[in-house]
Design an enzyme around this catalytic site. Structure first.
Site, PDB file in Angstrom:
ATOM      1  N   ASP A 127     -17.594  99.712  30.875  1.00 34.20           N
ATOM      2  CA  ASP A 127     -18.040  99.677  32.013  1.00 34.20           C
ATOM      3  C   ASP A 127     -18.399 101.178  32.534  1.00 34.20           C
ATOM      4  OD1 ASP A 127     -18.331  96.990  32.485  1.00 34.20           O
ATOM      5  OD2 ASP A 127     -16.313  96.692  33.613  1.00 34.20           O
ATOM      6  N   ARG A 148     -22.464 105.157  34.429  1.00 36.40           N
ATOM      7  CA  ARG A 148     -22.925 106.238  34.324  1.00 36.40           C
ATOM      8  C   ARG A 148     -24.379 106.227  34.309  1.00 36.40           C
ATOM      9  NH1 ARG A 148     -24.982 109.199  30.139  1.00 36.40           N
ATOM     10  NH2 ARG A 148     -24.593 107.525  28.763  1.00 36.40           N
ATOM     11  N   GLU A 194     -17.374 101.746  44.035  1.00 31.96           N
ATOM     12  CA  GLU A 194     -16.704 102.183  45.191  1.00 31.96           C
ATOM     13  C   GLU A 194     -16.889 103.759  45.471  1.00 31.96           C
ATOM     14  OE1 GLU A 194     -14.949 103.047  41.670  1.00 31.96           O
ATOM     15  OE2 GLU A 194     -13.902 101.291  42.131  1.00 31.96           O
ATOM     16  N   THR A 197     -13.740  94.330  41.608  1.00 35.19           N
ATOM     17  CA  THR A 197     -12.645  93.777  40.617  1.00 35.19           C
ATOM     18  C   THR A 197     -12.184  95.163  39.830  1.00 35.19           C
ATOM     19  OG1 THR A 197     -14.755  93.867  39.272  1.00 35.19           O
ATOM     20  CG2 THR A 197     -13.671  91.860  40.155  1.00 35.19           C
ATOM     21  N   ALA A 242     -10.478  98.690  43.809  1.00 34.62           N
ATOM     22  CA  ALA A 242      -9.890  97.972  45.350  1.00 34.62           C
ATOM     23  C   ALA A 242      -9.079  96.733  44.789  1.00 34.62           C
ATOM     24  CB  ALA A 242     -11.064  97.600  45.666  1.00 34.62           C
ATOM     25  N   LEU A 243      -9.366  96.038  43.803  1.00 27.91           N
ATOM     26  CA  LEU A 243      -8.448  95.026  43.227  1.00 27.91           C
ATOM     27  C   LEU A 243      -6.798  95.336  42.924  1.00 27.91           C
ATOM     28  CD1 LEU A 243      -8.416  92.052  42.322  1.00 27.91           C
ATOM     29  CD2 LEU A 243      -8.767  92.528  40.126  1.00 27.91           C
ATOM     30  N   SER A 244      -6.904  96.760  42.403  1.00 34.08           N
ATOM     31  CA  SER A 244      -5.715  97.182  41.862  1.00 34.08           C
ATOM     32  C   SER A 244      -4.904  97.476  43.285  1.00 34.08           C
ATOM     33  CB  SER A 244      -5.677  98.325  41.093  1.00 34.08           C
ATOM     34  OG  SER A 244      -6.446  98.038  39.872  1.00 34.08           O
TER      35      SER A 244
END
Length: 293
Positions: free
Chosen positions: A74, A79, A149, A189, A192-194
């Site tokens: 990812d 990039r 993000e 995912t 922000a999810l963490s």
């Protein structure tokens, strides 16, 4: 030689993946033998065992290709997509990383899936991006664009950030925290999810605001319309502020300047195999349990 709806295909990747060498070589020869014009990203050109390839940077690929195949994880996709989103080009990924939320294809079955995609059998999905801007007096400058993000934080662990957040020029809340994550559904995912944020399906036209370790328990993640303009203001006595878009190079912010985040005019034009299902993908990547009823 097989007909393809894509005339020129760019192959993109990073040489930090040792197992990428064979994937690059096999993919290039497969496309070349089909009579498709192939352009290789210059960072990865040395991985090929041929000197016949057309070499270019990401902007060249965006200009001349109508499909980009990203080999890696990812991070590599982000990039590449940050540049390619400025062009009219579709993107798909072969996953050589870990989770691979954005890179759908398994390297072992990639050619089978790509054969169907070249014939026009695929799902097309457009993901929106975020622009971050600063205003100083009457001057507005775009600092960066994020697919996942925008993260606001301070470089010193001992200091918290105090800020006021406005949505469409309406005061919404003030906060003292370690920082703030402003995420797209694509980025919901990721960090922000963490940090305790919700997962948004890519079809949801929303932006997630997630405070990082807020000082008050009432400071909770919220979702707003992606047509909204978010603005942040800071008191004069504020530690040095840093912003990152998709974990790219840090941007250092003058606390006297107002920060704006809003939907970008650019999009990420992703394609998926016809059997792609977002929620099945989530279940596999996040290790959710199988059906028990």
């Amino acid at each position: 030689m097989t007909s393809s709806i894509f005339r020129t295909i760019g192959i993109i990747g990073h040489s930090s993946y040792p197992k990428a060498i064979n994937t690059y070589d096999v993919l290039y020869r497969w496309l070349y033998n089909k009579g498709i014009k192939v352009m290789i990203e210059q960072h990865a050109s040395h991985l090929l065992r041929t000197h016949k390839a057309i070499i270019g940077n990401l902007h060249d690929i965006g200009d001349y290709a109508d499909l980009a195949i990203v080999i890696g994880g990812d991070g590599n996709m982000l990039r590449a997509a940050n540049v390619l989103s400025q062009y009219d080009i579709k993107i798909i990924g072969i996953n050589l990383g870990n989770l691979g939320f954005l890179t759908d294809l398994n390297p072992h079955s990639a050619l089978i899936e790509l054969s169907k995609i070249l014939s026009g059998h695929f799902i097309n999905e457009k993901r929106f991006l975020l622009d971050i801007k600063i205003q100083h007096y009457n001057n507005v400058t775009i600092l960066g664009t994020a697919i996942n993000e925008v993260i606001l934080y301070t470089n010193t662990i001992k200091n918290m950030i105090k800020f006021e957040l406005y949505i469409n020029n309406n005061f919404t809340f003030s906060s003292r925290s370690d920082g703030l994550i402003i995420a797209t559904p694509t980025g919901s995912t990721a960090y922000a999810l963490s940090a305790g944020g919700p997962i948004l399906s890519p079809s949801v036209e929303g932006i997630v605001l997630v405070p990082i370790c807020p000082h008050t328990v009432s400071s909770r993640p919220i979702i707003i319309d992606n047509k909204s303009t978010i603005s942040l203001k800071f008191p004069k006595i504020t530690p040095k502020l840093t912003i990152r878009c998709d974990n790219q190079n840090p941007i250092y912010i003058d606390k006297e300047k107002e920060i704006f985040i809003q939907r970008s005019n650019h999009i990420l034009d992703l394609i998926h195999p016809n059997n792609y299902n977002y929620f099945k993908n989530l279940r596999i990547k996040l290790g959710w349990q199988k059906n028990s009823i």
